[in-house]
Design a protein around this motif. Sequence first.
Motif, PDB file in Angstrom:
ATOM      1  N   ILE A   1      14.850  26.907  47.216  1.00 35.11           N
ATOM      2  CA  ILE A   1      14.369  27.864  48.214  1.00 35.11           C
ATOM      3  C   ILE A   1      14.591  29.296  47.712  1.00 35.11           C
ATOM      4  O   ILE A   1      13.701  30.149  47.815  1.00 35.11           O
ATOM      5  CB  ILE A   1      15.071  27.657  49.571  1.00 35.11           C
ATOM      6  N   LYS A   2      15.769  29.563  47.159  1.00 35.51           N
ATOM      7  CA  LYS A   2      16.068  30.899  46.635  1.00 35.51           C
ATOM      8  C   LYS A   2      15.090  31.272  45.516  1.00 35.51           C
ATOM      9  O   LYS A   2      14.628  32.407  45.438  1.00 35.51           O
ATOM     10  CB  LYS A   2      17.504  30.959  46.107  1.00 35.51           C
TER      11      LYS A   2
ATOM     12  N   ILE B   1       7.273  23.137  53.767  1.00 37.63           N
ATOM     13  CA  ILE B   1       8.520  22.412  53.983  1.00 37.63           C
ATOM     14  C   ILE B   1       8.292  21.272  54.971  1.00 37.63           C
ATOM     15  O   ILE B   1       7.402  21.336  55.815  1.00 37.63           O
ATOM     16  CB  ILE B   1       9.664  23.318  54.496  1.00 37.63           C
ATOM     17  N   MET B   2       9.094  20.255  54.833  1.00 40.94           N
ATOM     18  CA  MET B   2       9.201  19.203  55.839  1.00 40.94           C
ATOM     19  C   MET B   2      10.495  19.523  56.568  1.00 40.94           C
ATOM     20  O   MET B   2      11.556  19.635  55.938  1.00 40.94           O
ATOM     21  CB  MET B   2       9.261  17.815  55.194  1.00 40.94           C
ATOM     22  N   TYR B   3      10.406  19.690  57.884  1.00 39.15           N
ATOM     23  CA  TYR B   3      11.538  20.171  58.661  1.00 39.15           C
ATOM     24  C   TYR B   3      11.829  19.263  59.841  1.00 39.15           C
ATOM     25  O   TYR B   3      10.911  18.836  60.542  1.00 39.15           O
ATOM     26  CB  TYR B   3      11.241  21.587  59.167  1.00 39.15           C
ATOM     27  N   MET B   4      13.115  18.986  60.052  1.00 40.62           N
ATOM     28  CA  MET B   4      13.524  18.173  61.188  1.00 40.62           C
ATOM     29  C   MET B   4      14.009  19.098  62.306  1.00 40.62           C
ATOM     30  O   MET B   4      14.980  19.845  62.128  1.00 40.62           O
ATOM     31  CB  MET B   4      14.633  17.189  60.820  1.00 40.62           C
ATOM     32  N   ALA B   5      13.333  19.054  63.431  1.00 47.29           N
ATOM     33  CA  ALA B   5      13.661  19.901  64.577  1.00 47.29           C
ATOM     34  C   ALA B   5      14.888  19.362  65.317  1.00 47.29           C
ATOM     35  O   ALA B   5      15.384  18.274  65.021  1.00 47.29           O
ATOM     36  CB  ALA B   5      12.470  19.977  65.518  1.00 47.29           C
ATOM     37  N   LYS B   6      15.347  20.130  66.308  1.00 45.91           N
ATOM     38  CA  LYS B   6      16.517  19.734  67.099  1.00 45.91           C
ATOM     39  C   LYS B   6      16.335  18.376  67.768  1.00 45.91           C
ATOM     40  O   LYS B   6      17.284  17.617  67.924  1.00 45.91           O
ATOM     41  CB  LYS B   6      16.807  20.777  68.178  1.00 45.91           C
ATOM     42  N   ASP B   7      15.092  18.061  68.159  1.00 45.89           N
ATOM     43  CA  ASP B   7      14.828  16.783  68.840  1.00 45.89           C
ATOM     44  C   ASP B   7      14.524  15.654  67.849  1.00 45.89           C
ATOM     45  O   ASP B   7      14.026  14.601  68.239  1.00 45.89           O
ATOM     46  CB  ASP B   7      13.690  16.936  69.848  1.00 45.89           C
ATOM     47  N   ASN B   8      14.820  15.890  66.569  1.00 43.00           N
ATOM     48  CA  ASN B   8      14.648  14.912  65.486  1.00 43.00           C
ATOM     49  C   ASN B   8      13.197  14.613  65.122  1.00 43.00           C
ATOM     50  O   ASN B   8      12.928  13.668  64.405  1.00 43.00           O
ATOM     51  CB  ASN B   8      15.402  13.612  65.766  1.00 43.00           C
TER      52      ASN B   8
ATOM     53  N   ILE C   1      11.538  35.349  54.159  1.00 47.51           N
ATOM     54  CA  ILE C   1      11.891  36.743  54.394  1.00 47.51           C
ATOM     55  C   ILE C   1      13.285  37.007  53.841  1.00 47.51           C
ATOM     56  O   ILE C   1      13.473  37.892  53.027  1.00 47.51           O
ATOM     57  CB  ILE C   1      11.818  37.093  55.895  1.00 47.51           C
ATOM     58  N   LYS C   2      14.266  36.208  54.302  1.00 43.46           N
ATOM     59  CA  LYS C   2      15.624  36.351  53.775  1.00 43.46           C
ATOM     60  C   LYS C   2      16.460  35.121  54.079  1.00 43.46           C
ATOM     61  O   LYS C   2      16.120  34.322  54.956  1.00 43.46           O
ATOM     62  CB  LYS C   2      16.300  37.613  54.308  1.00 43.46           C
ATOM     63  N   ILE C   3      17.533  35.008  53.326  1.00 40.99           N
ATOM     64  CA  ILE C   3      18.484  33.919  53.513  1.00 40.99           C
ATOM     65  C   ILE C   3      19.746  34.515  54.114  1.00 40.99           C
ATOM     66  O   ILE C   3      20.278  35.504  53.608  1.00 40.99           O
ATOM     67  CB  ILE C   3      18.795  33.225  52.171  1.00 40.99           C
ATOM     68  N   VAL C   4      20.194  33.927  55.212  1.00 37.64           N
ATOM     69  CA  VAL C   4      21.391  34.392  55.897  1.00 37.64           C
ATOM     70  C   VAL C   4      22.315  33.197  56.098  1.00 37.64           C
ATOM     71  O   VAL C   4      22.027  32.319  56.917  1.00 37.64           O
ATOM     72  CB  VAL C   4      21.046  35.040  57.265  1.00 37.64           C
ATOM     73  N   GLY C   5      23.381  33.137  55.320  1.00 35.06           N
ATOM     74  CA  GLY C   5      24.319  32.023  55.429  1.00 35.06           C
ATOM     75  C   GLY C   5      23.637  30.703  55.155  1.00 35.06           C
ATOM     76  O   GLY C   5      23.076  30.495  54.080  1.00 35.06           O
ATOM     77  N   ASP C   6      23.661  29.810  56.123  1.00 37.82           N
ATOM     78  CA  ASP C   6      23.058  28.485  55.986  1.00 37.82           C
ATOM     79  C   ASP C   6      21.684  28.404  56.639  1.00 37.82           C
ATOM     80  O   ASP C   6      21.224  27.322  56.991  1.00 37.82           O
ATOM     81  CB  ASP C   6      23.980  27.419  56.588  1.00 37.82           C
ATOM     82  N   THR C   7      21.032  29.559  56.805  1.00 40.74           N
ATOM     83  CA  THR C   7      19.702  29.574  57.410  1.00 40.74           C
ATOM     84  C   THR C   7      18.723  30.381  56.564  1.00 40.74           C
ATOM     85  O   THR C   7      19.119  31.204  55.749  1.00 40.74           O
ATOM     86  CB  THR C   7      19.735  30.179  58.831  1.00 40.74           C
ATOM     87  N   VAL C   8      17.456  30.115  56.800  1.00 41.80           N
ATOM     88  CA  VAL C   8      16.367  30.832  56.138  1.00 41.80           C
ATOM     89  C   VAL C   8      15.539  31.503  57.227  1.00 41.80           C
ATOM     90  O   VAL C   8      15.113  30.837  58.173  1.00 41.80           O
ATOM     91  CB  VAL C   8      15.455  29.849  55.360  1.00 41.80           C
TER      92      VAL C   8
ATOM     93  N   ARG D   1      10.478  32.721  62.203  1.00 39.28           N
ATOM     94  CA  ARG D   1      11.343  31.620  62.616  1.00 39.28           C
ATOM     95  C   ARG D   1      12.588  31.561  61.734  1.00 39.28           C
ATOM     96  O   ARG D   1      12.589  32.068  60.616  1.00 39.28           O
ATOM     97  CB  ARG D   1      10.629  30.272  62.482  1.00 39.28           C
ATOM     98  N   THR D   2      13.607  30.906  62.252  1.00 37.49           N
ATOM     99  CA  THR D   2      14.827  30.658  61.490  1.00 37.49           C
ATOM    100  C   THR D   2      14.962  29.154  61.297  1.00 37.49           C
ATOM    101  O   THR D   2      14.860  28.387  62.264  1.00 37.49           O
ATOM    102  CB  THR D   2      16.059  31.220  62.228  1.00 37.49           C
ATOM    103  N   PHE D   3      15.185  28.737  60.048  1.00 35.98           N
ATOM    104  CA  PHE D   3      15.308  27.324  59.699  1.00 35.98           C
ATOM    105  C   PHE D   3      16.688  27.063  59.114  1.00 35.98           C
ATOM    106  O   PHE D   3      17.169  27.847  58.290  1.00 35.98           O
ATOM    107  CB  PHE D   3      14.241  26.933  58.659  1.00 35.98           C
ATOM    108  N   LYS D   4      17.317  25.979  59.529  1.00 28.35           N
ATOM    109  CA  LYS D   4      18.606  25.578  58.965  1.00 28.35           C
ATOM    110  C   LYS D   4      18.370  24.816  57.662  1.00 28.35           C
ATOM    111  O   LYS D   4      17.513  23.931  57.601  1.00 28.35           O
ATOM    112  CB  LYS D   4      19.354  24.668  59.936  1.00 28.35           C
ATOM    113  N   PHE D   5      19.132  25.178  56.619  1.00 29.99           N
ATOM    114  CA  PHE D   5      19.008  24.481  55.342  1.00 29.99           C
ATOM    115  C   PHE D   5      19.200  22.976  55.499  1.00 29.99           C
ATOM    116  O   PHE D   5      18.489  22.188  54.883  1.00 29.99           O
ATOM    117  CB  PHE D   5      20.023  25.003  54.317  1.00 29.99           C
ATOM    118  N   ASP D   6      20.165  22.587  56.326  1.00 33.30           N
ATOM    119  CA  ASP D   6      20.467  21.161  56.503  1.00 33.30           C
ATOM    120  C   ASP D   6      19.289  20.387  57.086  1.00 33.30           C
ATOM    121  O   ASP D   6      19.205  19.176  56.925  1.00 33.30           O
ATOM    122  CB  ASP D   6      21.687  20.971  57.405  1.00 33.30           C
ATOM    123  N   ASN D   7      18.377  21.071  57.765  1.00 38.76           N
ATOM    124  CA  ASN D   7      17.246  20.400  58.397  1.00 38.76           C
ATOM    125  C   ASN D   7      15.972  20.453  57.556  1.00 38.76           C
ATOM    126  O   ASN D   7      14.952  19.893  57.954  1.00 38.76           O
ATOM    127  CB  ASN D   7      16.983  21.000  59.774  1.00 38.76           C
ATOM    128  N   ILE D   8      16.013  21.139  56.414  1.00 38.18           N
ATOM    129  CA  ILE D   8      14.870  21.155  55.507  1.00 38.18           C
ATOM    130  C   ILE D   8      14.963  19.904  54.637  1.00 38.18           C
ATOM    131  O   ILE D   8      15.885  19.757  53.841  1.00 38.18           O
ATOM    132  CB  ILE D   8      14.836  22.426  54.641  1.00 38.18           C
TER     133      ILE D   8
END
Length: 74
Positions: free
Chosen positions: A5-6, A17-24, A34-41, A52-59
């Motif tokens: 991603i970087k 990206i293939m992304y898993m949402a909160k509801d799975n 745009i930018k990377i902030v901690g464990d989010t993109v 939008r903000t995406f969690k790395f763990d869910n990508i």
Amino acid sequence: MKDQIKKTMQHNQIVDIMYMAKDNTITKRRIKLIKIVGDTVQAYCFTRHAKRTFKFDNILAAYPVINRASGLNA
């Protein structure tokens, strides 16, 4: 995944990206990083037409978009 991603962000590439949402549920998103902030993109999501903000763990997967006509990255 984070390094990939970087790298796409450094090259100013659009990424699918293939992304898993909160509801799975799993969705395919086309994003412009745009930018990377901690464990989010933070990215512009072309699917939702909004920032939008995406969690790395869910990508689940990420790959740069290739412009097939010219062979260059979009």
